[in-house]
Design an enzyme around this catalytic site. Structure first.
Site, PDB file in Angstrom:
ATOM      1  N   ARG A  85       0.832  -1.202   0.000  1.00 43.92           N
ATOM      2  CA  ARG A  85       0.000   0.000   0.000  1.00 43.92           C
ATOM      3  C   ARG A  85       0.867   1.253   0.000  1.00 43.92           C
ATOM      4  NH1 ARG A  85      -4.320   0.222   4.593  1.00 43.92           N
ATOM      5  NH2 ARG A  85      -2.482   0.707   5.837  1.00 43.92           N
ATOM      6  N   LYS A 187      -2.569   6.608   1.445  1.00 42.67           N
ATOM      7  CA  LYS A 187      -2.476   6.959   2.869  1.00 42.67           C
ATOM      8  C   LYS A 187      -1.560   8.173   2.979  1.00 42.67           C
ATOM      9  CE  LYS A 187      -2.415   4.463   7.254  1.00 42.67           C
ATOM     10  NZ  LYS A 187      -3.847   4.335   7.557  1.00 42.67           N
ATOM     11  N   GLU A 223     -16.234   6.085   4.912  1.00 42.59           N
ATOM     12  CA  GLU A 223     -15.445   5.496   5.999  1.00 42.59           C
ATOM     13  C   GLU A 223     -15.341   6.441   7.177  1.00 42.59           C
ATOM     14  OE1 GLU A 223     -11.181   5.190   5.875  1.00 42.59           O
ATOM     15  OE2 GLU A 223     -11.151   5.921   3.815  1.00 42.59           O
TER      16      GLU A 223
HETATM   17  C1  LIG Z   1      -4.936   3.549   7.750  1.00 39.04           C
HETATM   18  C2  LIG Z   1      -6.341   3.876   7.470  1.00 39.04           C
HETATM   19  C3  LIG Z   1      -7.376   2.937   7.637  1.00 39.04           C
HETATM   20  C4  LIG Z   1      -7.145   1.565   8.216  1.00 39.04           C
HETATM   21  O1  LIG Z   1      -6.346   0.749   7.410  1.00 39.04           O
HETATM   22  P1  LIG Z   1      -5.641  -0.525   8.029  1.00 39.04           P
HETATM   23  O2  LIG Z   1      -4.784  -1.039   6.931  1.00 39.04           O
HETATM   24  O3  LIG Z   1      -6.695  -1.485   8.395  1.00 39.04           O
HETATM   25  O4  LIG Z   1      -4.865  -0.060   9.200  1.00 39.04           O
HETATM   26  C5  LIG Z   1      -8.652   3.308   7.273  1.00 39.04           C
HETATM   27  N1  LIG Z   1      -8.926   4.539   6.786  1.00 39.04           N
HETATM   28  C6  LIG Z   1      -7.958   5.465   6.625  1.00 39.04           C
HETATM   29  C7  LIG Z   1      -8.324   6.790   6.080  1.00 39.04           C
HETATM   30  C8  LIG Z   1      -6.642   5.159   6.969  1.00 39.04           C
HETATM   31  O5  LIG Z   1      -5.707   6.094   6.816  1.00 39.04           O
END
Ligand SMILES: *Cc1c(COP(=O)(O)O)cnc(C)c1O
Length: 343
Positions: A85, A187, A223
């Site tokens: 990722r 991210k 989300e």
């Molecule tokens: C990091 C993150 C998540 C969770 O992702 P994981 O891989 O399960 O830790 C969900 N939403 C956002 C916006 C994130 O930055």
């Protein structure tokens, strides 16, 4: 900043706070390759004032955890997924990719060097790892940097949302964190910059965080700002929203797999209309930091929709939590390749 000593950490009362541990990993990308790789003690990063990370948000991060098992082994959960990722985020931000083996090796070095800070087995506390990559120095126009710093630091953590497995309430936001063709899948700090104000407003109003709706019509749940959303329908389907502006959560994909293969539940990635929440018996937020945090109620336009209960976790959410954390803490065997032991 003073370095913290392991004997001064109260592992039974950890929240989600930064601590300056003895070691972190750092590497620099210069002249087309990663160099100067290794552990360093210094927690400050000194970068030039013209760094694109500071002005234009050319940066990305990750989050993963190290878990101590009952027999005192330390392990990582699907670190290859975080590496991948980060590579995707880097591609979108025009940054050099950190190869998967370098990423996992760096994560292991940080865990090993700060081994005393991996919380004891038993109360759900873990060592949280925060990889970051940033474009630094040498350019003031809007262009990608020539040099990059990759770093992984760590801190012992407990619950991200204060409730843990006790449900907390969330609220929808009138703001957007990301656009469909923007950077929602990456991210990156920019998405979080957009979420700071709505997040603080939610906290001020007594909610754990806000739930973002689709940036086009504000009709569908996207989300939770730092965690993905899931719901369990009244007929037992595990549902999670599908959208190009959602961050692809490793935890979410793990739960989709576990719901299907361990609990024999139908699963669905699709539309979750905020005006159709009655279809759900339970709902929760999932992510590395959040683990699984049950959503008691969701406020939208002044109405609080309560899912299972405002005080008790629902049975399916609890089962998923037990299976997921069971694998992470080594109490049950997960699918091949999910666990990476730190030796
Ligand atoms: C990091 C993150 C998540 C969770 O992702 P994981 O891989 O399960 O830790 C969900 N939403 C956002 C916006 C994130 O930055």
């Amino acid at each position: 900043m003073a370095k913290v000593k392991a004997q001064d950490v109260d592992f039974n009362n950890l929240g989600f706070e930064y601590l300056d541990l003895p070691y972190r990993y750092q590497a620099t990308f210069k002249d087309g390759k990663w160099q100067d790789k290794g552990l360093v003690a210094e927690s400050n990063v000194v970068i030039n004032e013209d760094s694109p990370a500071l002005h234009y948000g050319q940066a990305a991060f990750e989050g993963l955890k190290a878990y101590r098992t009952k027999d005192d082994q330390i392990q990582l959960f699907r670190p290859d997924q975080n590496a991948q990722r980060l590579q995707n985020s880097c591609e979108r931000m025009l940054m050099p990719q950190v190869p998967t083996d370098m990423f996992i090796d760096a994560a292991k070095q940080v865990v090993k060097a700060n081994e005393d800070f991996v919380p004891p087995y038993g109360n759900g506390a873990t060592l949280y790892l925060r990889p970051i990559i940033m474009g630094v120095g040498g350019i003031i126009g809007v262009h990608p940097a020539q040099e990059y710093i990759f770093r992984i630091f760590a801190m012992p953590v407990g619950n991200y949302f204060k409730g843990g497995l006790t449900p907390t309430n969330f609220t929808t936001s009138q703001y957007d964190r990301a656009a469909h063709k923007g950077t929602g899948q990456s991210k990156v700090g920019g998405n979080y910059a957009a979420s700071l104000m709505p997040g603080e407003q939610a906290h001020k109003n007594g909610f754990s965080d806000c739930v973002y709706l689709d940036p086009v019509n504000h009709e569908k749940i996207e989300e939770v700002g730092s965690a993905n959303f899931f719901g369990i329908t009244k007929d037992g389907t595990f549902v999670t929203p599908k959208s190009p502006s959602i961050l692809p959560s490793v935890t979410k994909y793990s739960l989709l797999y576990l719901a299907e293969h361990e609990l024999n539940m139908p699963t669905e990635q699709g539309d979750v209309y905020v005006n159709d929440l009655d279809r759900f018996a339970e709902a929760g937020a999932c992510g590395t930091a959040a683990v699984i945090s049950p959503i008691g109620g969701l406020e939208h336009n002044g109405n609080l929709h309560v899912f299972y209960s405002e005080t008790e976790v629902g049975p399916v959410t609890k089962k998923l939590y037990d299976i997921l954390t069971g694998i992470q803490f080594g109490d049950r065997k997960g699918p091949d390749g999910w666990i990476e032991v730190v030796k």
